[in-house]
Design an enzyme around this catalytic site. Structure first.
Site: not given
Length: 528
Positions: A279, A458
């Site tokens: 991430c 994201c």
């Protein structure tokens, strides 16, 4: 060290550290058994770090993690096999030594009953029981209930890691992100609660840390990524105290929330290490949510906010940068590119960065009152040292089919594979059905027929209540899930926040981990 001898040839100890192991060797012990799960406590050395330290000290090593809730099926037999296979005398450790003592007693009892069956064979073996492993297993078993399938996973806990940003932001509780692994193993799958030591792909076998060997027709490798806390000098000793925190740890994210809540003035640093990391937006998400809270409390003008990024850009997909820069300017956050955290002194509250200056590199010390650290990340040690690893240390795969580049009966997905996609849970949600289709096709004598387009998502939490929903694939190609009139991913959106806050957690627990492939049905490159 407080070593307690239990029997001749076996002793226990509270938590050991890498620096203790040469002393252990000098006291004539020849092997170490770690009975403490990784991540139980801030600053606790990982099993991988202890395994390397044991090797350096000339000691044997086994990892048999026992949850504080107690021993589960198979662990006594694993302990028995480790004691039989390791050179002695053996020193085992956990937090206090109690779990090691209990497990030894059970192993001794099991030994009196009979030896364990150390060799088993399955149609499909999945290494890793995180989001990738559980999702892949569920997708496979949805398609074929007749295959024998095993999941190898040492941990008793399963975490919804995308929620840790929200824990650090005071939105979720940490307990909301954890469930028992046993509740998530799909029906029809065997759970082997152990860890892998070595791979033998030429023989279609692998060896567990307790010495047992497992055979397979098809292997799927997805053990996640290694958070290398030790790579930053001084970090393990100060994590969770002295204003040093990270949303990359289950027990650390609540400390982020407390630090932000209590801070009214001073300097707050946020760091991002070199890629790859899982991430890639998470380091700056922590900053945005913190700044928003300080803004609402009216203290943001009193706080010097700095973002230190080892990379050269704010975000790797250019289309999302303008919206993010609006928030950088709104929060008056100072950007420091090519600035990599290499050391930290928690007591002095000093962080040391290596910064590029033309062709040279300089070291810069920065004072802080709070620092949010993202650790460097690599492939797990047992992957990097295996024949499955490519040049980067990650499992070498074809980026479309996720099939190993050398071994046709091996696939990989999630953070441990070499595909150049963003390492996110959203990527795993798309990869799992692709691997399920391809693995079953190859198992039945066919070819890999489904392709992964590099999709990752994201959700950049730029403020509480708004998100920039970045969705993209290979090469930075935008891959939005919704039409622009509903959600324009390049702009902050309240509906995107609703996705992150309310919709995605149940999609994860009740959809993805159950083999329900909502909006991620795999596309095939040729007829199956």
């Amino acid at each position: 060290m407080q070593i307690k001898e239990i029997t001749k040839g076996f002793a226990v100890s509270p938590q050991l550290y890498p620096g203790d192991l040469p002393k252990v060797f000098k006291q004539d012990y020849r092997s170490i058994i770690c009975n403490r799960p990784d991540g139980e406590e801030q600053g606790q050395p990982s099993a991988d770090a202890m395994a390397q330290a044991a090797k350096d000290a000339g000691l044997g090593f086994a990892y048999i993690p026992v949850s504080p809730r107690g021993v589960v099926d198979g662990q006594a037999e694993s302990m028995q096999a480790a004691l039989a296979g390791l050179p002695g005398p053996v020193l085992a450790y956990c937090r206090s030594g109690a779990r090691s003592t209990k497990l030894h007693a059970l192993a001794t009892e099991a030994s009196s009953v009979g030896s364990i069956a150390s060799n088993r064979n399955f149609n499909i073996v999945i290494v890793g029981g995180g989001s990738a492993g559980i999702a892949a297993a569920a997708s496979i078993l949805k398609r074929n209930r007749k295959v024998s399938l095993a999941i190898i996973e040492p941990s008793s806990d399963h975490y919804y890691q995308p929620g840790w940003t929200m824990v650090g932001g005071g939105v979720f509780s940490k307990e909301f992100t954890r469930r028992d692994e046993s509740r998530l193993i799909p029906n029809g799958a065997d759970w082997i609660q152990s860890s892998v030591a070595t791979f033998e792909p030429e023989e279609n076998k692998l060896t567990l840390s307790d010495g047992a060997r497992i055979g397979y027709d098809m292997l799927i490798v997805c053990p996640g990524i290694k958070l290398d806390w030790e790579a930053i000098k001084g970090l393990p000793e100060t994590l969770g105290q002295n204003g040093v925190t990270s949303n990359y740890g289950y027990n650390l994210a609540p400390y982020t929330n407390r630090l932000v809540k209590d801070m009214t003035k001073g300097r707050a640093l946020f760091t991002q290490p070199p890629m790859p990391i899982k991430c890639a937006g998470a380091p700056q998400k922590a900053m945005y949510l913190s700044c928003y809270r300080w803004e609402k409390e009216g203290v943001l003008p009193n706080i010097d906010v700095q973002f230190h990024n080892a990379g050269g850009v704010l975000f790797g997909v250019e289309a999302y940068v303008p919206a993010l820069m609006e928030y950088i300017e709104r929060y008056n956050a100072h950007l420091n590119f090519t600035s990599n955290l290499v050391a930290i002194d928690g007591e002095r509250k000093i962080a040391t960065f290596e910064q590029k200056d033309g062709d040279s590199t300089k070291r810069v010390e920065e004072a802080f009152d709070m620092i949010h650290v993202v650790p460097p990340q690599t492939a797990p040690d047992f992957i990097r040292s295996s024949p499955l690893a490519g040049e980067t240390g990650f499992v070498a795969v074809d980026q479309a089919t996720l099939q190993h580049t050398k071994y046709a009966n091996i696939f990989s997905l999630g953070d441990a594979c070499s595909a150049p996609n963003a390492k996110t849970a959203a990527a795993v949600r798309k990869q799992a059905p692709v691997v399920a289709v391809n693995a079953l096709s190859v198992l039945n004598g066919g070819e890999a027929v489904a392709e992964y387009d590099g999709y990752g998502s994201c959700p950049l939490t730029v403020e509480r209540g708004k998100i920039v929903l970045a969705e993209f694939g290979y090469g930075g190609k935008l891959l939005p899930s919704f039409p622009d009139w509903l959600i324009d991913g390049t702009r902050p959106s309240r509906l995107s926040w609703l996705l992150k806050d309310t919709i995605l957690p149940p999609v994860y627990w009740h959809g993805m981990l159950k083999g329900r492939e909502w909006m991620v049905k795999p596309q095939t490159k040729r007829a199956a």
